[in-house]
Scaffold this motif. Sequence first.
Motif, PDB file in Angstrom:
ATOM      1  N   TRP A  71       4.287   7.566   7.648  1.00  0.00           N
ATOM      2  CA  TRP A  71       4.841   7.363   6.539  1.00  0.00           C
ATOM      3  C   TRP A  71       4.889   8.402   5.369  1.00  0.00           C
ATOM      4  O   TRP A  71       5.859   8.840   4.829  1.00  0.00           O
ATOM      5  CB  TRP A  71       4.346   5.928   6.008  1.00  0.00           C
ATOM      6  CG  TRP A  71       5.151   5.467   4.894  1.00  0.00           C
ATOM      7  CD1 TRP A  71       5.956   4.532   4.984  1.00  0.00           C
ATOM      8  CD2 TRP A  71       5.032   6.023   3.566  1.00  0.00           C
ATOM      9  NE1 TRP A  71       6.459   4.263   3.682  1.00  0.00           N
ATOM     10  CE2 TRP A  71       5.969   5.016   2.802  1.00  0.00           C
ATOM     11  CE3 TRP A  71       4.411   6.688   2.677  1.00  0.00           C
ATOM     12  CZ2 TRP A  71       6.259   5.156   1.356  1.00  0.00           C
ATOM     13  CZ3 TRP A  71       4.428   6.842   1.382  1.00  0.00           C
ATOM     14  CH2 TRP A  71       5.371   6.017   0.624  1.00  0.00           C
ATOM     15  N   THR A  72       3.433   8.878   5.471  1.00  0.00           N
ATOM     16  CA  THR A  72       3.665  10.184   4.288  1.00  0.00           C
ATOM     17  C   THR A  72       4.618  11.187   4.729  1.00  0.00           C
ATOM     18  O   THR A  72       5.092  12.070   3.607  1.00  0.00           O
ATOM     19  CB  THR A  72       2.245  10.639   4.134  1.00  0.00           C
ATOM     20  OG1 THR A  72       1.232   9.280   3.669  1.00  0.00           O
ATOM     21  CG2 THR A  72       1.951  11.785   3.162  1.00  0.00           C
ATOM     22  N   ALA A  73       4.445  11.812   5.967  1.00  0.00           N
ATOM     23  CA  ALA A  73       5.182  12.930   6.383  1.00  0.00           C
ATOM     24  C   ALA A  73       6.672  12.441   6.000  1.00  0.00           C
ATOM     25  O   ALA A  73       7.443  13.463   5.640  1.00  0.00           O
ATOM     26  CB  ALA A  73       4.809  13.163   7.973  1.00  0.00           C
ATOM     27  N   LEU A  74       7.143  11.317   6.398  1.00  0.00           N
ATOM     28  CA  LEU A  74       8.569  11.295   6.283  1.00  0.00           C
ATOM     29  C   LEU A  74       9.033  10.970   4.657  1.00  0.00           C
ATOM     30  O   LEU A  74       9.828  11.450   4.287  1.00  0.00           O
ATOM     31  CB  LEU A  74       9.078   9.695   6.891  1.00  0.00           C
ATOM     32  CG  LEU A  74       8.640   9.618   8.331  1.00  0.00           C
ATOM     33  CD1 LEU A  74       8.946   8.171   8.716  1.00  0.00           C
ATOM     34  CD2 LEU A  74      10.068  10.743   8.969  1.00  0.00           C
ATOM     35  N   TYR A  75       7.971  10.661   3.942  1.00  0.00           N
ATOM     36  CA  TYR A  75       8.370  10.424   2.472  1.00  0.00           C
ATOM     37  C   TYR A  75       8.286  11.957   1.979  1.00  0.00           C
ATOM     38  O   TYR A  75       9.510  12.315   1.331  1.00  0.00           O
ATOM     39  CB  TYR A  75       7.058   9.789   1.773  1.00  0.00           C
ATOM     40  CG  TYR A  75       7.041   9.806   0.371  1.00  0.00           C
ATOM     41  CD1 TYR A  75       7.906   8.967  -0.527  1.00  0.00           C
ATOM     42  CD2 TYR A  75       6.519  10.724  -0.434  1.00  0.00           C
ATOM     43  CE1 TYR A  75       7.643   8.946  -1.692  1.00  0.00           C
ATOM     44  CE2 TYR A  75       6.342  10.955  -1.513  1.00  0.00           C
ATOM     45  CZ  TYR A  75       7.230   9.881  -2.602  1.00  0.00           C
ATOM     46  OH  TYR A  75       7.262   9.981  -3.795  1.00  0.00           O
TER      47      TYR A  75
ATOM     48  N   LEU B 189       0.882  -1.051  -0.021  1.00  0.00           N
ATOM     49  CA  LEU B 189       0.003   0.127  -0.117  1.00  0.00           C
ATOM     50  C   LEU B 189       0.785   1.326   0.088  1.00  0.00           C
ATOM     51  O   LEU B 189       0.594   2.095  -0.869  1.00  0.00           O
ATOM     52  CB  LEU B 189      -0.838  -0.132   1.385  1.00  0.00           C
ATOM     53  CG  LEU B 189      -2.108  -1.187   1.091  1.00  0.00           C
ATOM     54  CD1 LEU B 189      -2.786  -1.041   2.564  1.00  0.00           C
ATOM     55  CD2 LEU B 189      -3.206  -0.439   0.072  1.00  0.00           C
ATOM     56  N   SER B 190       1.946   1.085   0.710  1.00  0.00           N
ATOM     57  CA  SER B 190       2.774   2.436   0.749  1.00  0.00           C
ATOM     58  C   SER B 190       3.597   2.650  -0.494  1.00  0.00           C
ATOM     59  O   SER B 190       3.573   3.697  -1.135  1.00  0.00           O
ATOM     60  CB  SER B 190       3.969   2.186   1.870  1.00  0.00           C
ATOM     61  OG  SER B 190       4.614   1.014   1.518  1.00  0.00           O
ATOM     62  N   GLU B 191       3.706   1.653  -1.336  1.00  0.00           N
ATOM     63  CA  GLU B 191       4.158   1.786  -2.838  1.00  0.00           C
ATOM     64  C   GLU B 191       3.160   2.392  -3.562  1.00  0.00           C
ATOM     65  O   GLU B 191       3.333   3.238  -4.415  1.00  0.00           O
ATOM     66  CB  GLU B 191       4.575   0.376  -3.177  1.00  0.00           C
ATOM     67  CG  GLU B 191       5.290   0.184  -4.506  1.00  0.00           C
ATOM     68  CD  GLU B 191       6.328   0.901  -4.919  1.00  0.00           C
ATOM     69  OE1 GLU B 191       6.848   1.558  -6.083  1.00  0.00           O
ATOM     70  OE2 GLU B 191       7.056   1.391  -4.059  1.00  0.00           O
TER      71      GLU B 191
ATOM     72  N   LEU C 194       0.091   5.420   8.308  1.00  0.00           N
ATOM     73  CA  LEU C 194       0.534   5.813   7.109  1.00  0.00           C
ATOM     74  C   LEU C 194       0.569   7.281   6.853  1.00  0.00           C
ATOM     75  O   LEU C 194       1.320   7.759   5.987  1.00  0.00           O
ATOM     76  CB  LEU C 194      -0.878   5.322   6.321  1.00  0.00           C
ATOM     77  CG  LEU C 194      -0.837   3.845   6.099  1.00  0.00           C
ATOM     78  CD1 LEU C 194      -2.096   3.566   5.334  1.00  0.00           C
ATOM     79  CD2 LEU C 194       0.220   3.182   5.525  1.00  0.00           C
ATOM     80  N   MET C 195      -0.176   8.194   7.861  1.00  0.00           N
ATOM     81  CA  MET C 195       0.374   9.436   7.718  1.00  0.00           C
ATOM     82  C   MET C 195       1.684   9.993   8.224  1.00  0.00           C
ATOM     83  O   MET C 195       2.354  10.781   7.656  1.00  0.00           O
ATOM     84  CB  MET C 195      -0.592  10.334   8.639  1.00  0.00           C
ATOM     85  CG  MET C 195      -2.188  10.527   8.031  1.00  0.00           C
ATOM     86  SD  MET C 195      -1.783  11.976   6.734  1.00  0.00           S
ATOM     87  CE  MET C 195      -1.361  13.259   7.320  1.00  0.00           C
TER      88      MET C 195
ATOM     89  N   LEU D 167      -7.782   6.538   1.590  1.00  0.00           N
ATOM     90  CA  LEU D 167      -8.213   5.252   0.849  1.00  0.00           C
ATOM     91  C   LEU D 167      -7.303   4.025   1.380  1.00  0.00           C
ATOM     92  O   LEU D 167      -7.560   2.819   1.469  1.00  0.00           O
ATOM     93  CB  LEU D 167      -8.050   5.540  -0.536  1.00  0.00           C
ATOM     94  CG  LEU D 167      -9.015   6.490  -1.116  1.00  0.00           C
ATOM     95  CD1 LEU D 167      -8.866   6.615  -2.809  1.00  0.00           C
ATOM     96  CD2 LEU D 167     -10.549   5.803  -0.920  1.00  0.00           C
ATOM     97  N   ALA D 168      -5.915   4.298   1.525  1.00  0.00           N
ATOM     98  CA  ALA D 168      -4.787   3.403   1.692  1.00  0.00           C
ATOM     99  C   ALA D 168      -5.306   2.885   3.169  1.00  0.00           C
ATOM    100  O   ALA D 168      -5.066   1.921   3.405  1.00  0.00           O
ATOM    101  CB  ALA D 168      -3.402   3.959   1.556  1.00  0.00           C
ATOM    102  N   ALA D 169      -5.392   3.945   4.073  1.00  0.00           N
ATOM    103  CA  ALA D 169      -5.881   3.499   5.525  1.00  0.00           C
ATOM    104  C   ALA D 169      -6.998   2.498   5.516  1.00  0.00           C
ATOM    105  O   ALA D 169      -7.071   1.803   6.304  1.00  0.00           O
ATOM    106  CB  ALA D 169      -6.136   4.820   6.258  1.00  0.00           C
TER     107      ALA D 169
END
Length: 373
Positions: free
Chosen positions: A146-150, A71-73, A143-144, A100-102
């Motif tokens: 992960w998004t912040a780190l990305y 999902l992160s990909e 996942l948020m 959506l991913a969450a």
Amino acid sequence: MGVAEQDYMGHNAFEWLTERLASHRCQYWALQLSGWGGYTLLTFVGSFFWVENHWVHSGYIAVATTSGVALSEVMRRGFQRLWDRAPATRLFGSLVVVLLAAMVWAGIKFGGSLWLYGKAGGSENEHPVVLAIYWFSYSFLLLMTWTALYYGIKYYQASLTQQEKTLRAESMAHQAKLKMLRYQLNPHFLFNTLNAISTLILDNEGRTANDMVSRLSQFLRHSLDNDPMQKISLAKEVEALMLYLDIEKVRFADRLGVNLDLEGDSPRALVPSLLLQPLVENAIKYGISQREWGGEITIKARVFAGELLLEVSDNGPGMPEEDLARLGSGYGVGIRNTCERLRALYGGEQKVRFCNRVEGGLAVHLRVPYEQE
């Protein structure tokens, strides 16, 4: 800039871009696998404190981690499509992608939890809605993060890339400026020499004019053979200077004397090509030619305290003190060009000083960092 040079620069830019993309891909997967590996380890270790059947739960963790990586990909690919959009669109789109991913990940974990606890001794009194809300909140927060780190890493890399592009652009502009300054010398010198040849022809001194044209061709061939961006040894610079002085000696004959004094390691010092010629040309024009019986030009060089010290002097009439301040900034193309080239190459590590000699004449003192091949 020629076609071949443009192709070469384009090929280098393509190679640089390919290397950068490969490097970013490797960094991404290293961080991705490290982050999800850490998540798996922490979840597995934590399960020992509240799960009875660890091995059944480890299968659930493996499914959750695998689905999280997938999902992160998918999220990353969505973020890449949103990267070039307007900031508001990027923010709203990214939030939708995370939601959506969450939801998907919470569904996977919710289903796994029902299966695990329903068949492995989990609490049967816990309401499914509460469990679904719990897993959605858990998934959304993770996942948020992960998004912040990305995006943090993405913006940091974009900033570094922009800095590299800026530095490369400044470097190319710097090189173009140096080439322009260096190429200015040939037309300037050529104009003065052709004027002298024209005067000789008008004075019916055809043999002398022919001799000067021959020596001029030798000097131009030498200057064109040298890369304008490459420094040469002072010894080679003096060789090129002597080709120029051979041209001037055709005009001045015995009225022009040259004295060289290169001490110690100074002949091996690296200097910009055609550094001395404008200075000597200035000395001839405003010093030697002003005296009926001519004069002498002296070139001295020595190495002291990690610097190359150069002096070009003549025994002419010198200059008024008020004119000395204008040298190097607006007095003559050759002198101004030389000072600008030194500033562009060495910045504050160089020094140019003009002064009248006590015994008569003008002296130019140059100080640059000492470099060897």
